[in-house]
Write a protein that holds these residues in place. Structure first.
Motif, mmCIF file in Angstrom:
data_model
loop_
_atom_site.group_PDB
_atom_site.id
_atom_site.type_symbol
_atom_site.label_atom_id
_atom_site.label_comp_id
_atom_site.label_asym_id
_atom_site.label_seq_id
_atom_site.Cartn_x
_atom_site.Cartn_y
_atom_site.Cartn_z
ATOM 1 N N GLU A 85 2.015 15.402 -9.365
ATOM 2 C CA GLU A 85 1.294 16.273 -8.457
ATOM 3 C C GLU A 85 -0.223 16.036 -8.605
ATOM 4 N N SER A 86 -0.441 14.743 -8.650
ATOM 5 C CA SER A 86 -1.805 14.135 -9.092
ATOM 6 C C SER A 86 -2.778 14.190 -7.889
ATOM 7 N N GLU A 87 -4.098 14.708 -8.034
ATOM 8 C CA GLU A 87 -4.842 14.487 -6.807
ATOM 9 C C GLU A 87 -5.626 13.113 -7.021
ATOM 10 N N VAL A 88 -5.425 12.197 -7.848
ATOM 11 C CA VAL A 88 -5.903 11.174 -8.199
ATOM 12 C C VAL A 88 -5.090 9.927 -7.521
ATOM 13 N N VAL A 89 -3.821 10.386 -7.204
ATOM 14 C CA VAL A 89 -3.076 9.404 -6.416
ATOM 15 C C VAL A 89 -3.563 8.625 -5.244
ATOM 16 N N ASP A 90 -4.472 9.420 -4.091
ATOM 17 C CA ASP A 90 -4.847 9.066 -3.105
ATOM 18 C C ASP A 90 -6.188 8.126 -3.239
ATOM 19 N N ASP A 91 -6.920 8.634 -4.376
ATOM 20 C CA ASP A 91 -8.175 7.914 -4.770
ATOM 21 C C ASP A 91 -7.893 6.432 -5.306
ATOM 22 N N VAL A 92 -6.641 6.146 -6.048
ATOM 23 C CA VAL A 92 -6.318 4.961 -6.665
ATOM 24 C C VAL A 92 -5.773 4.205 -5.268
ATOM 25 N N VAL A 93 -5.056 4.680 -4.596
ATOM 26 C CA VAL A 93 -4.413 4.004 -3.453
ATOM 27 C C VAL A 93 -5.616 3.613 -2.583
ATOM 28 N N ALA A 94 -6.689 4.369 -2.179
ATOM 29 C CA ALA A 94 -7.694 3.907 -1.454
ATOM 30 C C ALA A 94 -8.429 2.775 -1.930
ATOM 31 N N GLY A 95 -8.700 2.961 -3.619
ATOM 32 C CA GLY A 95 -9.351 1.708 -4.165
ATOM 33 C C GLY A 95 -8.367 0.444 -4.154
ATOM 34 N N LEU A 96 -6.996 0.542 -4.267
ATOM 35 C CA LEU A 96 -6.095 -0.451 -3.980
ATOM 36 C C LEU A 96 -6.262 -1.294 -2.641
ATOM 37 N N GLN A 97 -6.549 -0.312 -1.667
ATOM 38 C CA GLN A 97 -6.404 -0.786 -0.491
ATOM 39 C C GLN A 97 -7.882 -1.287 -0.074
ATOM 40 N N PHE A 98 -8.735 -0.883 -0.728
ATOM 41 C CA PHE A 98 -9.962 -1.499 -0.440
ATOM 42 C C PHE A 98 -10.027 -3.069 -1.126
ATOM 43 N N LEU A 99 -9.505 -3.044 -2.306
ATOM 44 C CA LEU A 99 -9.712 -4.262 -3.249
ATOM 45 C C LEU A 99 -8.775 -5.420 -2.305
ATOM 46 N N ALA A 100 -7.855 -4.771 -1.790
ATOM 47 C CA ALA A 100 -6.981 -6.068 -1.045
ATOM 48 C C ALA A 100 -7.725 -6.229 0.158
ATOM 49 N N LYS A 101 -8.480 -5.449 0.793
ATOM 50 C CA LYS A 101 -9.256 -5.903 2.059
ATOM 51 C C LYS A 101 -10.180 -6.733 1.528
ATOM 52 N N ARG A 102 -10.973 -6.635 0.434
ATOM 53 C CA ARG A 102 -11.864 -7.357 -0.165
ATOM 54 C C ARG A 102 -11.395 -8.789 -0.474
ATOM 55 N N ARG A 103 -10.208 -8.786 -1.001
ATOM 56 C CA ARG A 103 -9.542 -10.239 -1.420
ATOM 57 C C ARG A 103 -9.309 -10.956 -0.260
#
Length: 148
Positions: A85-103
């Motif tokens: 039940e981690s509230e951090v999951v959405d933040d990590v997913v957003a970060g990974l999406q951001f990195l993918a778009k940067r790549r």
């Protein structure tokens, strides 16, 4: 409502979270428990290769906080991502999406002032992704017969 944007995956179990992180951290590669255990050790943590394999097999569902911290070290993310039940999951997913778009070049640069060693805060990542989505929504569809 499907506009081609990657939706956050369903990440409820520890196994789902670890599988997701393997896929995003090591795309296209098969990662052995031994490889991951060595990576954790290099980064100052401790995790046995068999324990990691048991997580991927779904045999471990509620590891200790120390194991969660080792997973975080190995994947380079906040260890709380792996908590239930981690509230951090959405933040990590957003970060990974951001990195993918940067790549892929969808995001070409970003300057931040006053950032600490943790990098961009999750709120800023979400904001940057929302700006990108707004820009994509305003872009005319490709192949509409217009010349640029």
């Amino acid at each position: 409502m499907d506009n081609g944007e990657e939706r956050a995956p369903e990440l409820r179990t520890l196994r789902q979270k670890v599988e997701y992180m393997v896929e995003k951290t090591f795309p296209g590669r098969k990662i052995s428990g031994r490889f991951f255990a060595d990576l954790v050790k290099e980064r100052g943590g401790s995790l046995s290769h068999s324990y990691f394999s048991n997580i991927l097999a779904g045999k471990v569902t509620q590891p200790s906080e120390e194991i969660l911290k080792a997973l975080g070290l190995g994947f380079g993310v906040d260890w709380r991502f792996f908590k239930e039940e981690s509230e951090v999951v959405d933040d990590v997913v957003a970060g990974l999406q951001f990195l993918a778009k940067r790549r892929t070049g969808e995001i070409s640069g970003l300057a931040g002032r006053g950032l600490d060693e943790d990098g961009l805060p999750p709120e800023l990542l979400q904001f940057a992704l929302s700006l990108l989505k707004d820009a994509e929504d305003r872009r005319p569809p490709a192949g509409n017969g217009q010349r640029g």
